[in-house]
Design a protein around this motif. Sequence first.
Motif, PDB file in Angstrom:
ATOM      1  N   GLY A  10       0.841  -1.188   0.000  1.00 11.15           N
ATOM      2  CA  GLY A  10       0.000   0.000   0.000  1.00 11.15           C
ATOM      3  C   GLY A  10       0.871   1.230   0.000  1.00 11.15           C
ATOM      4  N   PRO A  11       0.268   2.405   0.001  1.00 12.15           N
ATOM      5  CA  PRO A  11       1.049   3.643  -0.006  1.00 12.15           C
ATOM      6  C   PRO A  11       1.987   3.734   1.197  1.00 12.15           C
ATOM      7  CG  PRO A  11      -1.267   4.087  -0.450  1.00 12.15           C
ATOM      8  CD  PRO A  11      -1.181   2.651  -0.023  1.00 12.15           C
ATOM      9  N   VAL A  12       3.156   4.317   0.957  1.00 14.03           N
ATOM     10  CA  VAL A  12       4.139   4.562   2.009  1.00 14.03           C
ATOM     11  C   VAL A  12       4.450   6.050   1.990  1.00 14.03           C
ATOM     12  CG1 VAL A  12       6.503   4.133   2.796  1.00 14.03           C
ATOM     13  CG2 VAL A  12       5.156   2.256   1.830  1.00 14.03           C
ATOM     14  N   THR A  13       4.248   6.696   3.132  1.00 14.22           N
ATOM     15  CA  THR A  13       4.543   8.120   3.236  1.00 14.22           C
ATOM     16  C   THR A  13       5.924   8.296   3.856  1.00 14.22           C
ATOM     17  OG1 THR A  13       2.220   8.707   3.388  1.00 14.22           O
ATOM     18  CG2 THR A  13       3.788  10.323   4.217  1.00 14.22           C
ATOM     19  N   ILE A  14       6.724   9.115   3.200  1.00 16.46           N
ATOM     20  CA  ILE A  14       8.078   9.391   3.666  1.00 16.46           C
ATOM     21  C   ILE A  14       8.091  10.799   4.238  1.00 16.46           C
ATOM     22  CG2 ILE A  14      10.531   9.464   3.050  1.00 16.46           C
ATOM     23  CD1 ILE A  14       9.803   7.676   0.610  1.00 16.46           C
ATOM     24  N   ALA A  15       8.296  10.901   5.537  1.00 19.90           N
ATOM     25  CA  ALA A  15       8.316  12.193   6.218  1.00 19.90           C
ATOM     26  C   ALA A  15       9.542  12.987   5.791  1.00 19.90           C
ATOM     27  CB  ALA A  15       8.326  11.983   7.731  1.00 19.90           C
TER      28      ALA A  15
END
Length: 144
Positions: free
Chosen positions: A33-38
């Motif tokens: 699924g989507p992965v958010t990179i801070a």
Amino acid sequence: MKISVKKLHSDAVLPSAGSALAAGYDLYACIAGPVTIAPHTTEKIGTGLAIAVPEGWFGAVFARSGLAAKQALRPANCVGVCDSDYRGEYIVALHNDGEIPQTVHPGDRIAQLVILPCASAEFEQVDTLPETERGAGGFGSTGK
């Protein structure tokens, strides 16, 4: 040159060239699924592929210029080196250099793979090195 690629996941996408003369082959995110990179952090993004680069060559994983310029995402190590004897999954550690979170979705193009020749070397310890005009001049020593 033919390069063997094993899909480790059924939804993995084989590397592809963006044009007939492209040097790099796009690598695609194979994630659940989507992965958010801070901002200023790194996330490992799998490709779902194992690649058998021929002996005498290596796979260099570079940033995609558009991804770096528009979303501030690049490989954390700047250039990944995949040796010809590596048979595990190609994973790209994507780093967010920007100030806003960036999200990687399944199937997104995340990096580019360039196949480059690799010379073998044998290192020999010596007491002196041959002289050159430059000598030991380092960073900025040429005045340019």
